[in-house]
Design a protein around this motif. Structure first.
Motif, PDB file in Angstrom:
ATOM      1  N   ALA A   1      87.778  35.673  63.828  1.00  0.00           N
ATOM      2  CA  ALA A   1      87.403  34.398  63.209  1.00  0.00           C
ATOM      3  C   ALA A   1      85.890  34.229  63.313  1.00  0.00           C
ATOM      4  N   ALA A   2      85.185  34.535  62.234  1.00  0.00           N
ATOM      5  CA  ALA A   2      83.727  34.362  62.193  1.00  0.00           C
ATOM      6  C   ALA A   2      83.043  35.083  63.346  1.00  0.00           C
ATOM      7  N   TYR A   3      83.406  36.341  63.550  1.00  0.00           N
ATOM      8  CA  TYR A   3      82.843  37.126  64.653  1.00  0.00           C
ATOM      9  C   TYR A   3      81.378  37.460  64.396  1.00  0.00           C
ATOM     10  N   GLY A   4      81.060  37.988  63.221  1.00  0.00           N
ATOM     11  CA  GLY A   4      79.670  38.277  62.891  1.00  0.00           C
ATOM     12  C   GLY A   4      79.267  39.735  62.991  1.00  0.00           C
ATOM     13  N   LEU A   5      80.171  40.617  63.431  1.00  0.00           N
ATOM     14  CA  LEU A   5      79.908  42.054  63.427  1.00  0.00           C
ATOM     15  C   LEU A   5      80.932  42.757  62.549  1.00  0.00           C
ATOM     16  N   ILE A   6      80.506  43.827  61.887  1.00  0.00           N
ATOM     17  CA  ILE A   6      81.409  44.631  61.063  1.00  0.00           C
ATOM     18  C   ILE A   6      82.274  45.500  61.970  1.00  0.00           C
ATOM     19  N   LEU A   7      83.568  45.491  61.732  1.00  0.00           N
ATOM     20  CA  LEU A   7      84.484  46.311  62.524  1.00  0.00           C
ATOM     21  C   LEU A   7      84.660  47.670  61.851  1.00  0.00           C
TER      22      LEU A   7
ATOM     23  N   GLN B   1      85.497  32.016  78.943  1.00  0.00           N
ATOM     24  CA  GLN B   1      85.248  32.009  80.383  1.00  0.00           C
ATOM     25  C   GLN B   1      85.987  30.861  81.059  1.00  0.00           C
ATOM     26  N   GLU B   2      86.090  29.733  80.388  1.00  0.00           N
ATOM     27  CA  GLU B   2      86.854  28.611  80.944  1.00  0.00           C
ATOM     28  C   GLU B   2      88.333  28.960  81.066  1.00  0.00           C
ATOM     29  N   LEU B   3      88.819  29.816  80.160  1.00  0.00           N
ATOM     30  CA  LEU B   3      90.226  30.235  80.192  1.00  0.00           C
ATOM     31  C   LEU B   3      90.446  31.445  81.106  1.00  0.00           C
ATOM     32  N   GLY B   4      89.370  31.994  81.651  1.00  0.00           N
ATOM     33  CA  GLY B   4      89.491  33.142  82.541  1.00  0.00           C
ATOM     34  C   GLY B   4      89.775  34.451  81.835  1.00  0.00           C
ATOM     35  N   ILE B   5      89.305  34.585  80.585  1.00  0.00           N
ATOM     36  CA  ILE B   5      89.550  35.789  79.796  1.00  0.00           C
ATOM     37  C   ILE B   5      88.304  36.674  79.822  1.00  0.00           C
ATOM     38  N   GLU B   6      88.503  37.981  79.947  1.00  0.00           N
ATOM     39  CA  GLU B   6      87.383  38.917  79.914  1.00  0.00           C
ATOM     40  C   GLU B   6      86.638  38.801  78.592  1.00  0.00           C
ATOM     41  N   VAL B   7      85.296  38.833  78.659  1.00  0.00           N
ATOM     42  CA  VAL B   7      84.448  38.716  77.468  1.00  0.00           C
ATOM     43  C   VAL B   7      83.581  39.963  77.349  1.00  0.00           C
ATOM     44  N   ARG B   8      83.502  40.491  76.142  1.00  0.00           N
ATOM     45  CA  ARG B   8      82.623  41.626  75.855  1.00  0.00           C
ATOM     46  C   ARG B   8      81.674  41.225  74.729  1.00  0.00           C
ATOM     47  N   THR B   9      80.410  41.619  74.854  1.00  0.00           N
ATOM     48  CA  THR B   9      79.384  41.187  73.908  1.00  0.00           C
ATOM     49  C   THR B   9      78.528  42.352  73.423  1.00  0.00           C
ATOM     50  N   PRO B  10      79.125  43.358  72.791  1.00  0.00           N
ATOM     51  CA  PRO B  10      78.319  44.486  72.296  1.00  0.00           C
ATOM     52  C   PRO B  10      77.363  44.039  71.195  1.00  0.00           C
ATOM     53  N   LEU B  11      76.203  44.678  71.154  1.00  0.00           N
ATOM     54  CA  LEU B  11      75.237  44.375  70.098  1.00  0.00           C
ATOM     55  C   LEU B  11      75.695  44.908  68.755  1.00  0.00           C
ATOM     56  N   SER B  12      76.403  46.026  68.771  1.00  0.00           N
ATOM     57  CA  SER B  12      76.879  46.651  67.543  1.00  0.00           C
ATOM     58  C   SER B  12      78.172  47.392  67.841  1.00  0.00           C
ATOM     59  N   LEU B  13      78.967  47.583  66.800  1.00  0.00           N
ATOM     60  CA  LEU B  13      80.223  48.322  66.943  1.00  0.00           C
ATOM     61  C   LEU B  13      80.279  49.563  66.071  1.00  0.00           C
ATOM     62  N   ARG B  14      79.364  49.693  65.145  1.00  0.00           N
ATOM     63  CA  ARG B  14      79.498  50.706  64.099  1.00  0.00           C
ATOM     64  C   ARG B  14      79.600  52.126  64.663  1.00  0.00           C
TER      65      ARG B  14
END
Length: 308
Positions: free
Chosen positions: A86-92, A53-66
């Protein structure tokens, strides 16, 4: 390159900044949703979301991707050259792994195939490894099984903690991913031998068992700093242990007992450990001298031992 960046904790932030400073077009950042934190349980943004957000980049925060087909379609529609993870925490899912032209590249904090899994930094210290490092890996459907692109290494010293190694590897990963994207090298399959796994940590991993050797306990304290931290029981109180030093025992004694009045603790196999920093309930971490002024621990006092 046109990129997506996917990460959540502090470890990921240097890579995001490095990619931005290198002039890559970061179309979107994916990160874990805000979580309740602190005494008031207010929602806290991830470090990556704050940086994006400091860099002005769009952010998406889905609970799951599966099974999130709408997110798969959005991701494919970005027409990315690559995604950096890098250490995202969700399975792609495969729909996302295969969407970018050069696939998804993972910044993994170990020298693969050693220490695949969730806690490679802590595992390397716990095991007494002499070195660790970062591997840039082409992601596939397995758990850190993808082909390697680049890697670099750093020594683990007798004073390395998980905190210091984390910072070293975060900086190394940021440098390596920028170098890798300049000229993506041919992928190399991981060796089939030497595979180890680093399980996700729990608070119980911080419990000190004084029947273990002083060297093993020293590694445990350093590996669990800052989280989950290490702890023991004294007179029914949970005492957190922040720093220790291995010393000569002088004589055999019952594991967990004090060999003097300055927190020299008997450990397994006739070894001993001096507690340097510790914390009682409701107080901050303090040096041993300050702790003992408020709560003397005479020779012969015994810490509780796991299973005793």
């Amino acid at each position: 390159m046109r990129l997506a960046f996917m990460g959540t904790p502090d470890f990921s932030v240097p890579a995001l900044h490095a990619l931005h400073e290198a002039g890559h077009e970061i179309a979107v950042v994916y990160t874990q949703p805000p979580r309740p934190a602190g005494r008031g349980k207010a929602l806290r943004l991830s470090p990556v979301q704050v940086a994006a957000q400091e860099l002005g980049i769009e952010v998406r925060t889905p609970l799951s991707l599966r099974r999130n087909t709408a997110e798969h379609e959005y991701f494919a529609g970005l027409k990315l050259d690559a995604a950096v993870v890098a250490a995202y925490g969700l399975i792609l899912p495969s729909a996302m792994l295969d969407a970018p032209a050069h696939g998804c590249l993972n910044i993994h904090a170990s020298l693969l195939p050693r220490w695949r899994g969730a806690a490679p930094i802590q595992a390397a210290i716990l095991a007494g490894d002499s070195e660790s490092g970062v591997t840039i890996m082409q992601m596939d459907a397995g758990l850190d099984t993808g082909a390697m692109l680049t890697r670099d290494r750093v020594a683990i010293t007798p004073r390395t903690t998980a905190s210091s190694l984390h910072d070293d590897l975060a900086a190394m990963g940021a440098r390596l991913i920028v170098e890798t994207l300049r000229d993506i090298p041919p992928p190399r399959p991981q060796p089939e031998e030497g595979v180890t796994y680093a399980a996700r940590l729990t608070r119980e991993d911080g419990r000190l068992d004084w029947n273990r050797t002083a060297d093993a306990l020293d590694r445990q304290v350093r590996a669990m700093t800052p989280w989950p931290g290490t702890f023991t029981m004294l007179g029914g109180q949970t005492i957190k242990v922040g720093a220790v030093a291995v010393e000569a025992a002088g004589s055999a004694a019952v594991a967990g007992s004090m060999l003097d009045d300055r927190l020299l603790v008997a450990c397994g196999n006739g070894t001993a450990l001096r507690i340097i920093r510790l914390q009682r309930p409701g107080r901050g971490m303090m040096e041993a001298e300050a702790f003992l002024r408020g709560q003397p621990v005479p020779a012969g006092t015994r810490f509780d031992v796991a299973g005793a």
